[in-house]
Design an enzyme around this catalytic site. Structure first.
Site, PDB file in Angstrom:
ATOM      1  N   LEU A 178       0.910  -1.407   0.094  1.00 50.01           N
ATOM      2  CA  LEU A 178       0.320  -0.090   0.341  1.00 50.01           C
ATOM      3  C   LEU A 178       0.671   1.682  -0.239  1.00 50.01           C
ATOM      4  CD1 LEU A 178      -3.134  -1.022   2.347  1.00 50.01           C
ATOM      5  CD2 LEU A 178      -2.786  -1.183   0.300  1.00 50.01           C
ATOM      6  N   ALA A 192       7.885   3.224   3.200  1.00 47.76           N
ATOM      7  CA  ALA A 192       8.567   4.420   3.716  1.00 47.76           C
ATOM      8  C   ALA A 192       9.537   3.802   3.555  1.00 47.76           C
ATOM      9  CB  ALA A 192       8.312   4.526   4.884  1.00 47.76           C
ATOM     10  N   SER A 193      10.739   4.799   4.658  1.00 50.33           N
ATOM     11  CA  SER A 193      12.277   4.809   4.326  1.00 50.33           C
ATOM     12  C   SER A 193      13.037   3.348   4.571  1.00 50.33           C
ATOM     13  CB  SER A 193      13.195   5.881   5.134  1.00 50.33           C
ATOM     14  OG  SER A 193      12.815   6.094   6.180  1.00 50.33           O
ATOM     15  N   ALA A 249      10.596   0.775   6.041  1.00 47.91           N
ATOM     16  CA  ALA A 249       9.653  -0.424   5.927  1.00 47.91           C
ATOM     17  C   ALA A 249       8.124  -0.522   5.201  1.00 47.91           C
ATOM     18  CB  ALA A 249       9.037  -0.548   7.122  1.00 47.91           C
ATOM     19  N   GLN A 250       7.743  -1.388   4.477  1.00 46.05           N
ATOM     20  CA  GLN A 250       6.952  -0.480   3.479  1.00 46.05           C
ATOM     21  C   GLN A 250       5.048  -1.410   4.741  1.00 46.05           C
ATOM     22  OE1 GLN A 250       8.270  -2.897   0.067  1.00 46.05           O
ATOM     23  NE2 GLN A 250       7.438  -4.449   0.124  1.00 46.05           N
ATOM     24  N   ASP A 289       7.527  12.300  15.391  1.00 43.68           N
ATOM     25  CA  ASP A 289       8.036  11.862  13.925  1.00 43.68           C
ATOM     26  C   ASP A 289       6.519  12.418  13.169  1.00 43.68           C
ATOM     27  OD1 ASP A 289       9.158  11.833  11.133  1.00 43.68           O
ATOM     28  OD2 ASP A 289       9.620   9.262  10.898  1.00 43.68           O
TER      29      ASP A 289
END
Length: 603
Positions: free
Chosen positions: A231, A234-235, A237-238, A390
């Protein structure tokens, strides 16, 4: 045939011993001293003595030494070099064999030098471009144009480097995209536009490898449905959508598999480049960020830590801020399918926190969303002391609160969805109280208190004004202005140019300040930057600072008012605060009415 790990380990050690033995048996080239050879270097013939140290004659050493050939000292050095090489190869072989994925670790022997080479080439190209493009051009319009062009080229080079190397480089690029006060606008826009939604994607085979390593089975064996296409990525993980065998829809966060092995090497290479650039340009000192990355990255790579942070934050709101708990949603953690590199959570749906059109489509005012975001993080900072550090736009969603809840304006009430809980900090009580007192002083333009609190947080007597400017994105003369709107975020091109001018003028001082502040304060600055970017995208409503004023003042009152009459004095503080804020709100409404009538041509 696939060898087990132990067999592979033994085979690599045996191969390394054989290589060392072969190197030690090899006879060096000798210098012949006969008249026919003329003392030239010649390879021993096949009829010479056997290729082993015992085959050498004592007189040949003397002859070679007399002719300037190989000496005992030279032979010792060569033998030592061969031994060191053999030991080094054995160590590398053992390091590779001891890994869970030997092939992947062996690939680092190629990847790490390549990444470092990319770093050096990019840093050299950027440095040379600045020196060449700006050399000999005097200050003025021509230099401004040249500076803009070299900023843009360098930002694109840095963006390419981040995408090629991935991992922590993406994290650094994301942070640069929030540093309006420190880096040129070209860098900020380039990084902000690309780093949040164009991260590298791991293949489905790599995802399966993570499942096998962490759970011992494939995704289809764990879930009834599992989407092979992520979906989002990111830096670090996915995320993949999945459905359990009981029918629950879940989101599975899978760590990019190369990060475990390459994270430390990437940190070292980035440290080398940043130190090198600092050596070339002493005013550019970004080493403070590397110190924070070294501490934060291992925690962000541990998804068990992230899951615990999520549950702790939800617990804090339920117990310490119950009036706000129903307005914030946290994903449920499925611990049976979660490990340090795999995190299974409740699937949370919603629209982007900065998608103004979609927010209005839900029947929600963007101003209400900005208020909810500000109130949520103000509670974390000033009351809980356990802060999500973050909060950029990709880590927050918005959905409607369950049930038929409407605001005074007839719009639906929003619910904030908080995601990505990998980076949290617990505030020391002293830092929390000083930070709250500082924000109260900033909102009420108390110059004396601002200086005292800035110094207490580590800014020093010389840079306290700059620290206040970094927090508010305003110059000192406007920070201490007594008007109610003195802290409104600038949104005109002229005001943005003014801020960029300050960033360029005080670049060295800002770097010094950031290197001086405690690391937890740096993360609060990062949180502040992320929230400011979200607030800007939502239209920067006036009530953002009203919320900060209310929460910080409440925190100060609770920390100062002690004793039998504490309840009375807390009430007195609250009444005084609300009276002042009502005056501000009335002034804001009056300004809004004047602006509205002016647009209608009635004034």
């Amino acid at each position: 045939m696939i060898l087990p790990k132990e067999s592979l380990h033994m085979a690599m050690r045996a191969g390394c011993r054989n290589l060392g033995a072969l190197l030690l048996r090899t006879r060096p080239w000798t210098r012949r001293t006969t008249a026919s050879s003329g003392g030239e270097l010649q390879k021993p013939s096949s009829s010479s003595t056997p290729l082993c140290p015992a085959g050498w004659r004592a007189e040949s050493y003397a002859t070679a030494a007399a002719a300037g050939g190989v000496t005992s000292k030279g032979r010792w050095r060569r033998s030592a070099a061969i031994a060191v090489t053999a030991v080094g190869l054995a160590g590398v072989a053992s390091w590779i064999a001891d890994a869970d994925h030997p092939t992947r670790r062996a690939k680092l022997l190629y990847d790490v030098p390549l990444r470092l080479a990319r770093d050096v080439v990019t840093a050299t190209a950027i440095t040379a471009d600045y020196v060449y493009s700006l050399y000999g051009i005097p200050e003025g319009a021509e230099r401004d144009v040249a500076r803009h062009e070299v900023h843009l080229r360098s930002a694109n080079r840095l963006q390419d480097l981040c995408f090629k190397n991935g991992g922590i480089y993406i994290k650094l690029g994301q942070h640069i995209g929030q540093l309006d006060y420190l880096v040129p606008e070209e860098y900020v826009k380039t990084m902000r536009k690309s780093m949040l939604d164009k991260c590298p994607v791991s293949s489905y085979k790599q995802v399966c490898d993570v499942f096998l390593a962490e759970l011992g089975c494939l995704p289809q064996e764990v879930f009834m449905e599992f989407s092979k296409v992520p979906l989002a990525s990111a830096s670090l993980a996915q995320v993949h959508a999945a459905r359990t065998f009981t029918g629950e829809k879940v989101a599975v966060k899978v760590q990019h598999m190369h990060l475990t092995d390459s994270a430390l090497a990437d940190t070292a290479t980035v440290a080398f480049v940043v130190s090198f650039v600092h050596w070339l340009f002493p005013s550019f000192d970004y080493r403070w960020l590397l110190a924070e990355v070294r501490e934060s990255l291992p925690k962000e790579l541990d998804f068990v830590n992230e899951a615990k942070n999520c549950e702790q934050c939800a617990h804090n709101f339920a117990t310490m801020s119950p009036e706000l708990a129903s307005k914030i949603a946290f994903p449920k953690i499925y611990w049976q399918w979660s490990t340090s590199k795999l995190l299974t959570m409740e699937f949370m749906e919603g629209v982007g926190i900065t998608d103004v059109q979609a927010i209005r489509g839900l029947g929600v005012r963007p101003a209400d969303v900005a208020s909810l975001v500000s109130e949520t993080f103000a509670e974390m900072i000033f009351r809980h002391g356990f802060v999500h550090c973050d909060p950029h736009a990709a880590n927050m969603l918005l959905r409607l609160k369950e049930g038929w809840f409407f605001s005074l304006f007839g719009t639906r009430q929003p619910q904030l969805v908080l995601l990505d809980h990998g980076l949290y900090r617990t505030l020391d009580p002293t830092i929390k109280s000083n930070y709250a007192a500082l924000w109260k002083a900033l909102v009420f333009a108390d110059a004396k208190e601002i200086k005292e609190r800035c110094v207490a947080l580590g800014a020093g007597d010389d840079l306290y004004g700059l620290f206040a400017g970094v927090l508010t994105m305003r110059p000192w003369n406007k920070i201490v202005d007594q008007s109610f709107d003195h802290l409104n975020i600038p949104d005109t091109p002229e005001q943005r140019d003014e801020l960029q001018g300050y960033a360029s003028q005080y670049f060295g001082e800002v770097s010094t300040l950031l290197g001086r502040l405690p690391r937890v304060v740096l993360l609060l600055l990062k949180t502040n930057d992320c929230l400011r970017a979200v607030d800007n995208a939502l239209g920067t409503p006036v009530n953002t600072y009203l919320i900060v004023a209310r929460k910080s003042s409440q925190a100060v009152s609770e920390s100062v008012r002690r004793g039998p009459l504490s309840s009375f004095w807390k009430l007195w503080d609250k009444i005084g605060l609300e009276l002042r804020l009502c005056t501000w709100q009335a002034a804001a409404w009056l300004m809004a009415f004047r602006s509205y009538f002016k647009r209608l041509g009635l004034t």
